[in-house]
Motif scaffolding. Sequence first.
Motif, PDB file in Angstrom:
ATOM      1  N   UNK A 126      78.194 116.715  58.871  1.00 32.71           N
ATOM      2  CA  UNK A 126      79.450 116.439  58.196  1.00 32.71           C
ATOM      3  C   UNK A 126      80.234 115.367  58.942  1.00 32.71           C
ATOM      4  N   UNK A 127      80.249 115.457  60.282  1.00 28.08           N
ATOM      5  CA  UNK A 127      80.956 114.455  61.086  1.00 28.08           C
ATOM      6  C   UNK A 127      80.344 113.076  60.894  1.00 28.08           C
ATOM      7  N   UNK A 160      74.465 123.131  52.976  1.00 33.05           N
ATOM      8  CA  UNK A 160      74.712 124.548  53.237  1.00 33.05           C
ATOM      9  C   UNK A 160      76.079 124.866  53.781  1.00 33.05           C
ATOM     10  N   UNK A 161      77.070 123.969  53.555  1.00 35.43           N
ATOM     11  CA  UNK A 161      78.397 124.228  54.117  1.00 35.43           C
ATOM     12  C   UNK A 161      79.062 125.434  53.474  1.00 35.43           C
ATOM     13  N   UNK A 173      81.098 115.544  49.135  1.00 30.29           N
ATOM     14  CA  UNK A 173      81.152 116.998  48.928  1.00 30.29           C
ATOM     15  C   UNK A 173      79.865 117.583  48.332  1.00 30.29           C
ATOM     16  N   UNK A 174      79.232 116.946  47.329  1.00 32.02           N
ATOM     17  CA  UNK A 174      77.939 117.489  46.886  1.00 32.02           C
ATOM     18  C   UNK A 174      76.884 117.482  47.990  1.00 32.02           C
ATOM     19  N   UNK A 215      70.089 113.564  51.458  1.00 33.50           N
ATOM     20  CA  UNK A 215      70.086 113.227  52.891  1.00 33.50           C
ATOM     21  C   UNK A 215      70.620 114.333  53.789  1.00 33.50           C
ATOM     22  N   UNK A 216      71.690 115.021  53.351  1.00 34.07           N
ATOM     23  CA  UNK A 216      72.234 116.081  54.200  1.00 34.07           C
ATOM     24  C   UNK A 216      71.405 117.357  54.107  1.00 34.07           C
ATOM     25  N   UNK A 217      70.849 117.638  52.945  1.00 35.56           N
ATOM     26  CA  UNK A 217      70.000 118.817  52.818  1.00 35.56           C
ATOM     27  C   UNK A 217      68.749 118.683  53.675  1.00 35.56           C
TER      28      UNK A 217
END
Length: 244
Positions: free
Chosen positions: A63-64, A181-182, A174-175, A201-203
Motif C-alpha cells: 500500500x505504501x 487483501x486489505x 482501492x481495487x 499487481x498488488x494481489x
Amino acid sequence: MNTRLVRTELRLFLREPASVGFGLAMAPLILVILGCVPAFREVNEDLGGLRVIDLYVPIIMLMAIAMMAVNALPSELVTRRERGVLRRLSTTPVKASAMLSAQIVVHLLLTACTVVVILALGRLVFDVRIPQNPAGFLLALVLSTLALFSIGMLISGLFRTSRGAQGVGTLLFFPMLFFAGLWVPREAMPDLLNRIGDFTPLGAGAQALRDTSDGGWPSALHLVVLLAYVIGVSAAAVRTFRWQ
C-alpha cells in the motif's frame, strides 16, 4: 544519474512537510491501528495458524509503495508538465529526462524508508516474523515496486491534467488494495476473487511476499504476472509519456 539533481529534487520534495509526512507516516500508522485490534493479534486456525496482523504487514508495505507510485508520482509529474516546467527544461543544459529520473529516484528512496519502518514496526511491536527467504522477498518486493511505478508512469503519460491523473490513480488504488487483501485477507477470499487477484499487481505482489514468510519462493505465476506488468506497462509508459 545526476546526484546533484537528485539532492535538489529531494530538497524540493521536503519543502512540503505535510505531503512528506502523509507519504511516510500514513501506511505505518494504519499498521499500528490494525495491530492495536486485539483479535488481529490472536492466532486464527482459519488462516493456517497465522494472525491477521501477520498477513497485513506485506499488504501495508505494498500500500505504501502504491501510494507513492500511482498517486504521488503521477500528480507531481503532470503538475510540472501543466506548469511548463518540462518544456522550459528543454532550453537549459538540464535534460528533462534527467529530472524525470531524479523524481523517480526520490520517490523510490522515500518508499524504501517507509517499507523499512513497516518491517521494523511489524517485528519490534507486533512480533511479526521476518521473511525466512530474504532473496525471494527482495525479488518479489522489487518486481512489485517496478510494476507499480510503471503504472504510475503510464498514468503520467495518458493524462494531461493533475486532477485527471489523481482521479485515475485513486480509482486504481482501492481495487488493487482489495485484491491484495486489505479488507478481506486473501486466505478468506472466495476462489474466484483470489484467482482474479492473482493477475493484479498488488494481489500477485502480496501473495509473492506472503510465500516468502515461511521460507518458500514466490510462485512462478505471481512472478510472471509481476514481470509482465513491468515489461508491458513500462513499454506503454515510454510510448505515451509527453514532455509538454
